[in-house]
Write a protein that holds these residues in place. Structure first.
Motif, PDB file in Angstrom:
ATOM      1  N   ASN A   1      48.492  17.570  75.856  1.00 52.14           N
ATOM      2  CA  ASN A   1      48.746  18.643  74.922  1.00 52.14           C
ATOM      3  C   ASN A   1      48.654  18.249  73.455  1.00 52.14           C
ATOM      4  N   PHE A   2      49.708  17.693  72.902  1.00 50.61           N
ATOM      5  CA  PHE A   2      49.810  17.555  71.468  1.00 50.61           C
ATOM      6  C   PHE A   2      50.748  16.377  71.176  1.00 50.61           C
ATOM      7  N   GLU A   3      50.312  15.468  70.325  1.00 49.57           N
ATOM      8  CA  GLU A   3      51.158  14.344  69.928  1.00 49.57           C
ATOM      9  C   GLU A   3      51.324  14.363  68.420  1.00 49.57           C
ATOM     10  N   LYS A   4      52.536  14.126  67.979  1.00 51.96           N
ATOM     11  CA  LYS A   4      52.823  14.110  66.543  1.00 51.96           C
ATOM     12  C   LYS A   4      53.543  12.807  66.208  1.00 51.96           C
ATOM     13  N   THR A   5      53.026  12.096  65.226  1.00 50.19           N
ATOM     14  CA  THR A   5      53.720  10.922  64.695  1.00 50.19           C
ATOM     15  C   THR A   5      53.929  11.151  63.206  1.00 50.19           C
ATOM     16  N   ASP A   6      54.469  10.160  62.523  1.00 55.87           N
ATOM     17  CA  ASP A   6      54.701  10.288  61.078  1.00 55.87           C
ATOM     18  C   ASP A   6      53.405  10.380  60.290  1.00 55.87           C
ATOM     19  N   VAL A   7      52.289   9.877  60.879  1.00 55.75           N
ATOM     20  CA  VAL A   7      51.044   9.821  60.112  1.00 55.75           C
ATOM     21  C   VAL A   7      49.907  10.655  60.699  1.00 55.75           C
ATOM     22  N   ARG A   8      50.070  11.168  61.944  1.00 55.54           N
ATOM     23  CA  ARG A   8      48.938  11.893  62.527  1.00 55.54           C
ATOM     24  C   ARG A   8      49.354  12.878  63.607  1.00 55.54           C
ATOM     25  N   PHE A   9      48.444  13.855  63.820  1.00 57.97           N
ATOM     26  CA  PHE A   9      48.520  14.790  64.937  1.00 57.97           C
ATOM     27  C   PHE A   9      47.343  14.468  65.856  1.00 57.97           C
ATOM     28  N   ASP A  10      47.570  14.496  67.170  1.00 51.36           N
ATOM     29  CA  ASP A  10      46.503  14.354  68.160  1.00 51.36           C
ATOM     30  C   ASP A  10      46.575  15.553  69.091  1.00 51.36           C
ATOM     31  N   ILE A  11      45.426  16.217  69.252  1.00 47.48           N
ATOM     32  CA  ILE A  11      45.356  17.409  70.104  1.00 47.48           C
ATOM     33  C   ILE A  11      44.230  17.192  71.111  1.00 47.48           C
ATOM     34  N   TRP A  12      44.526  17.389  72.405  1.00 50.07           N
ATOM     35  CA  TRP A  12      43.524  17.218  73.459  1.00 50.07           C
ATOM     36  C   TRP A  12      43.061  18.591  73.950  1.00 50.07           C
ATOM     37  N   LEU A  13      41.735  18.756  74.035  1.00 51.19           N
ATOM     38  CA  LEU A  13      41.153  20.032  74.444  1.00 51.19           C
ATOM     39  C   LEU A  13      40.053  19.815  75.478  1.00 51.19           C
ATOM     40  N   ASP A  14      40.030  20.684  76.496  1.00 50.06           N
ATOM     41  CA  ASP A  14      38.983  20.677  77.516  1.00 50.06           C
ATOM     42  C   ASP A  14      38.231  21.999  77.475  1.00 50.06           C
ATOM     43  N   GLU A  15      36.916  21.933  77.654  1.00 57.40           N
ATOM     44  CA  GLU A  15      36.105  23.141  77.677  1.00 57.40           C
ATOM     45  C   GLU A  15      36.558  24.042  78.827  1.00 57.40           C
ATOM     46  N   LYS A  16      36.661  25.327  78.564  1.00 59.48           N
ATOM     47  CA  LYS A  16      37.060  26.292  79.589  1.00 59.48           C
ATOM     48  C   LYS A  16      36.014  26.363  80.690  1.00 59.48           C
ATOM     49  N   LYS A  17      36.434  26.804  81.851  1.00 56.18           N
ATOM     50  CA  LYS A  17      35.537  26.926  83.006  1.00 56.18           C
ATOM     51  C   LYS A  17      34.844  28.291  82.976  1.00 56.18           C
ATOM     52  N   VAL A  18      33.968  28.430  81.978  1.00 55.55           N
ATOM     53  CA  VAL A  18      33.246  29.686  81.788  1.00 55.55           C
ATOM     54  C   VAL A  18      31.755  29.369  81.710  1.00 55.55           C
ATOM     55  N   GLN A  19      31.005  29.987  82.601  1.00 56.97           N
ATOM     56  CA  GLN A  19      29.558  29.762  82.609  1.00 56.97           C
ATOM     57  C   GLN A  19      28.874  30.612  81.547  1.00 56.97           C
ATOM     58  N   MET A  20      27.735  30.117  81.092  1.00 50.21           N
ATOM     59  CA  MET A  20      26.912  30.891  80.173  1.00 50.21           C
ATOM     60  C   MET A  20      26.385  32.125  80.896  1.00 50.21           C
ATOM     61  N   ARG A  21      26.049  33.130  80.138  1.00 57.26           N
ATOM     62  CA  ARG A  21      25.619  34.418  80.683  1.00 57.26           C
ATOM     63  C   ARG A  21      24.517  34.266  81.730  1.00 57.26           C
ATOM     64  N   GLU A  22      23.530  33.404  81.456  1.00 54.34           N
ATOM     65  CA  GLU A  22      22.386  33.263  82.368  1.00 54.34           C
ATOM     66  C   GLU A  22      22.754  32.601  83.699  1.00 54.34           C
ATOM     67  N   ASP A  23      23.912  31.946  83.773  1.00 55.85           N
ATOM     68  CA  ASP A  23      24.309  31.248  85.000  1.00 55.85           C
ATOM     69  C   ASP A  23      25.412  31.955  85.788  1.00 55.85           C
ATOM     70  N   LYS A  24      25.986  33.010  85.236  1.00 55.23           N
ATOM     71  CA  LYS A  24      27.149  33.652  85.859  1.00 55.23           C
ATOM     72  C   LYS A  24      26.911  34.115  87.295  1.00 55.23           C
ATOM     73  N   HIS A  25      25.713  34.567  87.601  1.00 56.02           N
ATOM     74  CA  HIS A  25      25.447  35.114  88.933  1.00 56.02           C
ATOM     75  C   HIS A  25      24.649  34.147  89.805  1.00 56.02           C
ATOM     76  N   ASN A  26      24.557  32.900  89.378  1.00 55.18           N
ATOM     77  CA  ASN A  26      23.845  31.883  90.143  1.00 55.18           C
ATOM     78  C   ASN A  26      24.875  31.041  90.888  1.00 55.18           C
ATOM     79  N   SER A  27      24.987  31.248  92.199  1.00 59.12           N
ATOM     80  CA  SER A  27      25.996  30.533  92.981  1.00 59.12           C
ATOM     81  C   SER A  27      25.679  29.046  93.138  1.00 59.12           C
ATOM     82  N   ASP A  28      24.483  28.618  92.727  1.00 56.75           N
ATOM     83  CA  ASP A  28      24.135  27.195  92.784  1.00 56.75           C
ATOM     84  C   ASP A  28      24.720  26.407  91.613  1.00 56.75           C
ATOM     85  N   ILE A  29      25.183  27.087  90.561  1.00 56.34           N
ATOM     86  CA  ILE A  29      25.762  26.413  89.393  1.00 56.34           C
ATOM     87  C   ILE A  29      27.275  26.373  89.580  1.00 56.34           C
TER      88      ILE A  29
END
Length: 113
Positions: free
Chosen positions: A20-48
């Protein structure tokens, strides 16, 4: 988070619950993962299908409240079962041209595997 991170991050990435989120006296660290959302062209392709994540990339963002801010961001990998190809999506950032995304962050979002 929407007030301190670019919309492209909030709309397309989740803050990781485990670290999630780490805070120290000198820095913030934030971890992020790309959402599980396919691009429009792949949404209906069950092979992706979702196929895990690439490595975290650490990107220094603008300071928050006098602390250095580091975003630990990783993109989702996708598998095309019909070809065996593993890939990540490239991002079209043209809609964000008027924002102040730094060059390192833009390069990360445009990076494909």
């Amino acid at each position: 988070m929407r007030a301190i991170l670019p919309d492209v991050l909030i709309d397309n990435f989740d803050v990781v619950d485990v670290v999630n989120f780490e805070k120290t006296d000198v820095r913030f660290d934030i971890w992020l993962d790309e959402k599980k959302v396919q691009m429009r062209e792949d949404k209906h392709n069950s092979d992706i299908i979702s196929h895990g994540f690439g490595p975290y990339h650490c990107i220094q963002d603008f300071p928050i409240r006098g602390r250095a801010t580091f975003l630990h961001v990783r993109k989702r990998k996708w598998l095309d079962k019909s070809t065996g190809e593993v890939f990540s999506y490239d991002w079209d950032l043209s809609e964000f041209d008027e924002t102040r995304l730094n060059a390192e962050f833009v390069a990360f979002l445009k990076e494909g595997d």
